[in-house]
Design a protein around this motif. Sequence first.
Motif, mmCIF file in Angstrom:
data_model
loop_
_atom_site.group_PDB
_atom_site.id
_atom_site.type_symbol
_atom_site.label_atom_id
_atom_site.label_comp_id
_atom_site.label_asym_id
_atom_site.label_seq_id
_atom_site.Cartn_x
_atom_site.Cartn_y
_atom_site.Cartn_z
ATOM 1 N N ILE A 143 2.200 1.585 -10.842
ATOM 2 C CA ILE A 143 1.383 2.790 -10.712
ATOM 3 C C ILE A 143 -0.016 2.442 -10.220
ATOM 4 O O ILE A 143 -0.587 3.140 -9.363
ATOM 5 C CB ILE A 143 1.324 3.557 -12.050
ATOM 6 C CG1 ILE A 143 2.703 4.088 -12.439
ATOM 7 C CG2 ILE A 143 0.311 4.703 -11.972
ATOM 8 C CD1 ILE A 143 3.311 5.076 -11.465
ATOM 9 N N ASN A 144 -0.590 1.369 -10.717
ATOM 10 C CA ASN A 144 -1.931 0.971 -10.283
ATOM 11 C C ASN A 144 -1.960 0.569 -8.814
ATOM 12 O O ASN A 144 -3.012 0.617 -8.167
ATOM 13 C CB ASN A 144 -2.456 -0.180 -11.150
ATOM 14 C CG ASN A 144 -2.930 0.304 -12.507
ATOM 15 O OD1 ASN A 144 -3.260 1.476 -12.682
ATOM 16 N ND2 ASN A 144 -2.961 -0.581 -13.490
ATOM 17 N N GLU A 145 -0.800 0.192 -8.279
ATOM 18 C CA GLU A 145 -0.705 -0.124 -6.846
ATOM 19 C C GLU A 145 -0.358 1.112 -6.022
ATOM 20 O O GLU A 145 -0.147 1.023 -4.812
ATOM 21 C CB GLU A 145 0.356 -1.205 -6.641
ATOM 22 C CG GLU A 145 -0.060 -2.572 -7.203
ATOM 23 C CD GLU A 145 1.058 -3.590 -7.141
ATOM 24 O OE1 GLU A 145 2.211 -3.196 -6.776
ATOM 25 O OE2 GLU A 145 0.811 -4.775 -7.460
ATOM 26 N N GLY A 146 -0.300 2.275 -6.696
ATOM 27 C CA GLY A 146 -0.037 3.527 -5.994
ATOM 28 C C GLY A 146 1.414 3.770 -5.672
ATOM 29 O O GLY A 146 1.744 4.589 -4.804
ATOM 30 N N ARG A 147 2.321 3.081 -6.368
ATOM 31 C CA ARG A 147 3.757 3.210 -6.119
ATOM 32 C C ARG A 147 4.449 3.795 -7.344
ATOM 33 O O ARG A 147 4.167 3.403 -8.469
ATOM 34 C CB ARG A 147 4.378 1.839 -5.808
ATOM 35 C CG ARG A 147 3.870 1.193 -4.535
ATOM 36 C CD ARG A 147 4.563 -0.145 -4.289
ATOM 37 N NE ARG A 147 4.177 -1.150 -5.279
ATOM 38 C CZ ARG A 147 4.962 -1.581 -6.253
ATOM 39 N NH1 ARG A 147 6.181 -1.080 -6.404
ATOM 40 N NH2 ARG A 147 4.535 -2.503 -7.111
#
Length: 458
Positions: free
Chosen positions: A350-354
Amino acid sequence: MKISQQLIDKYNTPVPRYTSYPPANFFTTEFDSDAYIRALERSNSEEPKNISIYIHIPFCPKICYYCGCNTHLTRDVNKMRLYVDALKKEILMVRKYLDTDRKVSQVHWGGGTPNSLPIEMIEEIMELIHANFDFIEKPEIAMECHPAMLDENFIEKLVALKFNRFSLGIQDFDDKVLENVNRDPSIIPVQRLVDMIRSHKNTSVNLDFIYGLPYQDEKSFAATINKAIGISPDRLVTFSYAHVPWVKKAQKILETKGLPSAEEKLGMFTTGFRLLTENGYDAIGLDHFARPDDELSIAFREKKLHRNFQGYSTRETTGQVYAFGSTGISQLENAYAQNAKDTNTYVKSINEGRFTVEKGYELSPAQKIIRHVINEIMCNYYLSWKDAELRLNASEAEIRNTVNYETSILKQFADEGLLTFNEQEIVVLDQGKYFVRNIAASFDPGMKNATQKFSKAL
């Protein structure tokens, strides 16, 4: 009601609980994050239009041996902070794919132990939801709470965040039972906790219990249910303990302590059923009991009851479920999507935007037909072929062919006193309610060659 040993022996077989169709152990890794995005976009044009939000908090300060949920043993507030920050990001990631005219009808917090989270973090998540979504006039906002971690101050703060349903996981009032399953009892007497909740307007209380644990028997479970009746919750749930040690290794500990037999479990259920129905509760679906004026009782009488992974709901509060957090399962009209179970994997992705979809399932038109038939049997103990035809926009012949309808199987159930049927409808009888999972499975073509493992029906 006395259930014959012959029926117990015949139907105490592994079958799905059917909280979804297909069941979660049919999900596949071929369904990935890209498929989830497509499903999110498609969900805007599907019914129901309402949005149901599920928040999964995996943290527990102590692991109960019976637990079949995806949990993470920790008291580390820093880990909780990283997780909550990621969960908030995921909410915003999903929000951009949903039409702004859709409204939230239900928010459900599960776990794990949701109320093990610091109240400040709960406030952050709820404030984010309220800032980014519109709600129907009377939404249901619920939290599963461990009573050992609940006090008046925490209750007041939850009510201020518009929580209006509290599910207290009592499990049993017998301290010996709780001690042997590694469950802490409520510090504050349960009656007092319920009074604290009810001191606030428009709040409801569920008390949840499990039968089939070590050191439980019919007499002790009757004592627990009688005590619950005295407390008078709005709803009461008696879950059958699902022994799945191949999934949850901690459950093997319970084998060393001695698990009740299928006959003993059935005795506990029938005793609880009798006591609750004799004391003003309506039996709802597989394991719920509610007051006659409760919305679930009304929906059941009108044959409009629904069910998802979070439990039973009315048609008014039913929505497509959008799940947030590790292991959360989104239940959209045409697809299921489950997040990664590992919290570190979830946070990193999630922190990588996925999106962190680990597996899922896209339903075929035929499976949506099967799902409707099974849901009607499981929730309402009733199936109208004409109503199914109208709801599914399919002919009765197509529906019957899709679920492999066989008169001989239904006749066998009927001869055993489990149901009645004719060309118009199927009605599950009182005795059949104990074996409703078996009845539902008879309409599931996927069970004929299934290799997945399930808990036993009783």
